[in-house]
Design a protein around this motif. Structure first.
Motif, PDB file in Angstrom:
ATOM      1  N   ASP A 161       0.825  -1.205   0.000  1.00 37.41           N
ATOM      2  CA  ASP A 161       0.000   0.000   0.000  1.00 37.41           C
ATOM      3  C   ASP A 161       0.861   1.259   0.000  1.00 37.41           C
ATOM      4  N   ILE A 162       0.205   2.384  -0.307  1.00 36.05           N
ATOM      5  CA  ILE A 162       0.834   3.683  -0.105  1.00 36.05           C
ATOM      6  C   ILE A 162       0.598   4.074   1.361  1.00 36.05           C
ATOM      7  N   PRO A 163       1.660   4.260   2.138  1.00 40.57           N
ATOM      8  CA  PRO A 163       1.455   4.617   3.544  1.00 40.57           C
ATOM      9  C   PRO A 163       0.665   5.924   3.683  1.00 40.57           C
ATOM     10  N   ALA A 164      -0.182   5.974   4.689  1.00 35.78           N
ATOM     11  CA  ALA A 164      -1.014   7.162   4.902  1.00 35.78           C
ATOM     12  C   ALA A 164      -0.171   8.398   5.173  1.00 35.78           C
ATOM     13  N   ASP A 165       0.994   8.217   5.836  1.00 36.36           N
ATOM     14  CA  ASP A 165       1.803   9.396   6.146  1.00 36.36           C
ATOM     15  C   ASP A 165       2.503   9.950   4.904  1.00 36.36           C
ATOM     16  N   VAL A 166       2.558   9.164   3.814  1.00 38.36           N
ATOM     17  CA  VAL A 166       3.130   9.654   2.557  1.00 38.36           C
ATOM     18  C   VAL A 166       2.076  10.407   1.746  1.00 38.36           C
ATOM     19  N   SER A 167       0.908   9.790   1.562  1.00 39.52           N
ATOM     20  CA  SER A 167      -0.132  10.436   0.739  1.00 39.52           C
ATOM     21  C   SER A 167      -0.615  11.750   1.343  1.00 39.52           C
ATOM     22  N   SER A 168      -0.534  11.879   2.655  1.00 37.47           N
ATOM     23  CA  SER A 168      -1.063  13.081   3.305  1.00 37.47           C
ATOM     24  C   SER A 168       0.023  14.059   3.735  1.00 37.47           C
ATOM     25  N   LEU A 169       1.233  13.943   3.166  1.00 36.95           N
ATOM     26  CA  LEU A 169       2.289  14.914   3.484  1.00 36.95           C
ATOM     27  C   LEU A 169       1.760  16.328   3.252  1.00 36.95           C
ATOM     28  N   PRO A 170       1.876  17.232   4.206  1.00 32.86           N
ATOM     29  CA  PRO A 170       1.144  18.508   4.147  1.00 32.86           C
ATOM     30  C   PRO A 170       1.535  19.441   3.014  1.00 32.86           C
ATOM     31  N   SER A 171       2.798  19.350   2.524  1.00 37.02           N
ATOM     32  CA  SER A 171       3.255  20.284   1.488  1.00 37.02           C
ATOM     33  C   SER A 171       3.361  19.642   0.111  1.00 37.02           C
ATOM     34  N   LEU A 172       2.955  18.371  -0.010  1.00 35.76           N
ATOM     35  CA  LEU A 172       3.176  17.624  -1.242  1.00 35.76           C
ATOM     36  C   LEU A 172       2.382  18.227  -2.401  1.00 35.76           C
ATOM     37  N   ARG A 173       3.091  18.476  -3.517  1.00 31.30           N
ATOM     38  CA  ARG A 173       2.466  19.040  -4.710  1.00 31.30           C
ATOM     39  C   ARG A 173       2.446  18.035  -5.866  1.00 31.30           C
ATOM     40  N   SER A 174       3.458  17.216  -5.986  1.00 31.55           N
ATOM     41  CA  SER A 174       3.540  16.259  -7.094  1.00 31.55           C
ATOM     42  C   SER A 174       3.943  14.893  -6.543  1.00 31.55           C
ATOM     43  N   LEU A 175       3.148  13.871  -6.884  1.00 33.55           N
ATOM     44  CA  LEU A 175       3.430  12.514  -6.423  1.00 33.55           C
ATOM     45  C   LEU A 175       3.480  11.587  -7.635  1.00 33.55           C
ATOM     46  N   PHE A 176       4.681  11.019  -7.901  1.00 33.86           N
ATOM     47  CA  PHE A 176       4.906  10.147  -9.046  1.00 33.86           C
ATOM     48  C   PHE A 176       5.263   8.752  -8.533  1.00 33.86           C
ATOM     49  N   LEU A 177       4.321   7.819  -8.644  1.00 32.90           N
ATOM     50  CA  LEU A 177       4.555   6.443  -8.197  1.00 32.90           C
ATOM     51  C   LEU A 177       4.250   5.446  -9.306  1.00 32.90           C
ATOM     52  N   GLN A 178       4.188   5.908 -10.551  1.00 36.02           N
ATOM     53  CA  GLN A 178       3.829   5.038 -11.656  1.00 36.02           C
ATOM     54  C   GLN A 178       4.897   3.990 -11.926  1.00 36.02           C
ATOM     55  N   HIS A 179       4.473   2.915 -12.609  1.00 39.22           N
ATOM     56  CA  HIS A 179       5.377   1.816 -12.996  1.00 39.22           C
ATOM     57  C   HIS A 179       6.052   1.187 -11.783  1.00 39.22           C
ATOM     58  N   ASN A 180       5.237   0.767 -10.834  1.00 37.49           N
ATOM     59  CA  ASN A 180       5.675  -0.043  -9.701  1.00 37.49           C
ATOM     60  C   ASN A 180       4.732  -1.229  -9.573  1.00 37.49           C
ATOM     61  N   ASN A 181       4.754  -1.919  -8.445  1.00 33.28           N
ATOM     62  CA  ASN A 181       3.831  -3.032  -8.194  1.00 33.28           C
ATOM     63  C   ASN A 181       2.939  -2.735  -6.999  1.00 33.28           C
ATOM     64  N   LEU A 182       2.638  -1.481  -6.775  1.00 30.64           N
ATOM     65  CA  LEU A 182       1.821  -1.080  -5.635  1.00 30.64           C
ATOM     66  C   LEU A 182       0.400  -1.624  -5.786  1.00 30.64           C
ATOM     67  N   SER A 183      -0.226  -1.923  -4.655  1.00 26.89           N
ATOM     68  CA  SER A 183      -1.546  -2.554  -4.698  1.00 26.89           C
ATOM     69  C   SER A 183      -2.413  -1.995  -3.584  1.00 26.89           C
ATOM     70  N   GLY A 184      -3.580  -2.641  -3.388  1.00 28.82           N
ATOM     71  CA  GLY A 184      -4.521  -2.155  -2.394  1.00 28.82           C
ATOM     72  C   GLY A 184      -5.369  -1.026  -2.951  1.00 28.82           C
ATOM     73  N   SER A 185      -6.046  -0.342  -2.076  1.00 30.18           N
ATOM     74  CA  SER A 185      -6.933   0.747  -2.478  1.00 30.18           C
ATOM     75  C   SER A 185      -6.163   2.052  -2.583  1.00 30.18           C
ATOM     76  N   ILE A 186      -6.663   2.932  -3.418  1.00 31.12           N
ATOM     77  CA  ILE A 186      -6.100   4.277  -3.481  1.00 31.12           C
ATOM     78  C   ILE A 186      -6.476   5.004  -2.195  1.00 31.12           C
ATOM     79  N   PRO A 187      -5.525   5.652  -1.527  1.00 33.43           N
ATOM     80  CA  PRO A 187      -5.836   6.303  -0.247  1.00 33.43           C
ATOM     81  C   PRO A 187      -6.985   7.312  -0.360  1.00 33.43           C
TER      82      PRO A 187
END
Length: 627
Positions: free
Chosen positions: A108-134
């Protein structure tokens, strides 16, 4: 006075109290990165340690201007394997850009990563990540790319709350269910293709192109309209024969329509798989371009790069010390590319990579030296290039079939394109102030090259296409240093013949004095606005620029020499005449009669007062990466 002294002491003590906290923040960011590195295996060595400066030495790490916090982490394609641990990257609460694309991350994408307070661009494409989108993402997010993973479940409706979201890429996953009325107010680019989404496309998303939804059993604009087929009623064995015939006819019609629809979607999916190629991975600007524009765009096809190169050699881009770029050969292959020009030494491409990083890639041809000599020469070129008026070499790639050089992209274009126009645009008017500044910057760049290694270096290919300008045309730097020595041929090239000194034409041997001659031709080009070679109506009558200028000056028609654009400022004519005298001294036929380039710099500086150190430092960024 006592009150003022007390206030000053209080401010000083407050500053002393704050400084350790700022330093501690950077140290805590460094520790969080070390924890991530220690817990996630990776094939590419990062060389992160607390002994070296985090902001200038750690690969893939960028800090804010004050160097107090980490604001960007870019680690594409470095072989990261496994899940992203909680409490590592999620502690970088000043992080604005996170790129971990093209790795082998899972879970999964850890909750503390997806909710980083200043995050503007998140690039996680072309991996094997699974589970639900946060469900929860940073409210500052404007670009989210989770494509080419294995995410399942629904698209969370909470994405509509991201008021700054501009780009959303969720293609090539296993998302299912209907699409909610997803409507972030600033959304410009959407890609939900190749999932398992079904139902009707909501009104809020019907403005996006068909390609945003291909590969899903969806209907409604911009795809085909939804056909509602009423279910056949349950029949009993007591139905009479006529009802049975009607039902049979209705069932046949339903089967035909359903088969046609299924066939239609299968054809669409096959066509999409054949046509679809990954283009720009991260750049929001390039992602926003129409699909047809992408197909028409000049790209650097993968098969063009080192056919026959051993697999073990791939991705071995060699970066030089001090370079902040963090990409590999595969990134270059996927980059959106535009041909800048084809010269005597190869083809130059403008390549747009991760998060909009722009570089120039030069593909060399007819390299006449072996690998070891090539590598040693590149090291030398890189060291000499550390000057504000020389375009720095950032990386190179060497294989049997392919030799690539990577430079910073200088945004103002070449002096040749500005003076004479090119295939894409016309001439750009350059006033005298800009021209004298460009001349001085180019001269300083050549002086730096001539001064290195005890005065042993030459450039050998000085011409207006190799003088690159800053965006505002207020400075210039020299490109292509060191290339002539790599080639099977040296001396005269078809594109630079008008710049070559007479002795080079005769002996094909360049020197620092022949560089001065070439620079003199360049000065004449700046003053006259004319190309260095002029062909008359007779094919055999080719007049070079120095000879033409000298003939006009002999007849005392000096004002006829200057570009009409410059004559609009009559107050500058005296300075133009002084520059003309410098140029004519440089193009003397006898090498010993030409000045050294250091003297040329001094004479140009005497036309105008030398810039202050403050202005010089401002200009020093002309040949460094753009943000």
């Amino acid at each position: 006075m006592k009150r003022q002294s007390s206030a000053t002491s209080t401010s000083f003590l407050l500053l002393l109290a704050i400084l350790p906290l700022l330093h501690a923040d950077l140290n805590s960011d460094g520790q969080a990165l070390l924890d991530f590195s220690a817990n996630v295996p990776h094939s590419r060595k990062l060389d992160w340690n607390l002994v070296s400066p985090i902001c200038t030495s750690w690969a893939g790490v960028t800090c804010n201007s004050a160097k107090t916090r980490v604001i960007s982490l870019r680690l594409p394609g470095i072989g990261l394997v496994g899940p992203i641990p909680d409490g590592t990257i999620g502690k970088l609460d000043a992080l604005e850009v996170l790129s971990l694309r093209s790795n082998s991350l899972n879970g999964d994408i850890p909750a503390d990563v997806s909710s980083l307070p200043s995050l503007r661009s998140l690039f996680l494409q072309h991996n094997n990540l699974s589970g639900s989108i946060p469900e929860s993402f940073s409210p500052t997010l404007f670009l989210l790319d989770l494509s080419s993973n294995s995410f399942t479940g629904n698209i969370p409706s909470s994405l509509s709350n991201l008021t700054r979201l501009t780009v959303l890429s969720l293609q090539d996953n296993k998302l299912s269910g209907g699409i909610t009325d997803l409507n972030p107010p600033k959304l410009k680019v959407l890609d939900l293709s190749n999932n398992k989404l079904n139902g009707v496309i909501p009104n809020s998303l019907q403005k996006f192109p068909k390609s945003s939804f291909f590969g899903n059993p969806l209907c409604g604009p911009p795809l085909g309209s939804c056909s509602v087929i009423a279910p056949s009623p349950t029949t009993s064995i007591e139905n009479n024969a006529s009802n049975s015939k009607e039902l049979s006819r209705g069932a046949m019609i339903a089967i035909i329509i359903g088969s046609a629809a299924a066939l239609f979607f299968i054809i669409i999916i096959i066509l999409l798989c054949c046509l679809r190629k990954r283009s720009v991975e991260d750049s929001p600007v390039e992602k926003a371009k129409d699909v047809s524009a992408k197909k028409n765009k000049n790209q650097m096809p993968k098969e063009d790069f080192g056919s026959g190169v051993q697999t073990s050699e791939k991705n071995k881009l060699v970066f030089f010390e001090g370079c902040s770029y963090n990409f590999d050969l595969e990134d270059l292959l996927r980059a959106s590319a535009e041909v800048l020009g084809k010269g005597s030494y190869g083809t130059a491409y403008k390549a747009i990579l991760d998060e909009g990083v722009v570089v120039v890639v030069k593909r060399l041809k007819e390299v006449g030296i072996g690998k070891r000599e090539f590598e040693q020469h590149m090291e030398l070129v890189s060291k000499v290039g550390q000057h504000s008026n020389v375009v720095p070499l950032r990386a190179y790639y060497f294989s049997k079939d392919e030799k690539l050089l990577v430079y910073d992209f200088v945004s103002g274009g070449s002096l040749s394109a500005i003076l004479h126009g090119n295939g894409y645009s016309g001439k750009t008017p350059l006033d005298w102030n800009s021209r004298i500044t460009i001349a001085l910057g180019a001269a300083r760049g050549i002086l730096h090259i001539h001064s290195e290694a005890g005065g042993k270096f030459i450039h050998g290919n000085i011409k207006s296409t190799n003088v690159l300008l800053s965006q505002d045309h207020d400075n210039a730097c020299i490109s292509d240093f060191g290339l002539p020595l790599l080639m099977n041929f040296q001396g005269i090239t078809s594109r630079g013949i008008g710049y070559h000194a007479p002795e080079v034409v005769e002996s094909r041997k360049a020197s620092q004095k022949s560089d001065v001659y070439s620079f003199g031709v360049l000065l004449l080009e700046i003053l006259t606005g004319k190309a260095p070679l002029k062909t008359s109506h007779s094919q055999n009558d080719i007049v070079d620029l120095p000879r033409w200028v000298q003939s006009v000056v002999r007849e005392e028609w000096t004002s006829e020499v200057f570009d009409a654009e410059l004559l609009r400022n009559p107050n500058a004519e005296e300075e133009m005449v002084q520059m003309l005298q410098i140029a004519l001294a440089c193009v003397a036929r006898v090498p010993d009669m030409r000045p050294q380039i250091g003297e040329v710099v001094r004479m140009i500086e005497e036309i105008r007062p030398v810039e202050s150190d403050e202005n010089r430092s401002k200009d020093s960024n002309v040949c460094t990466p753009t943000p």
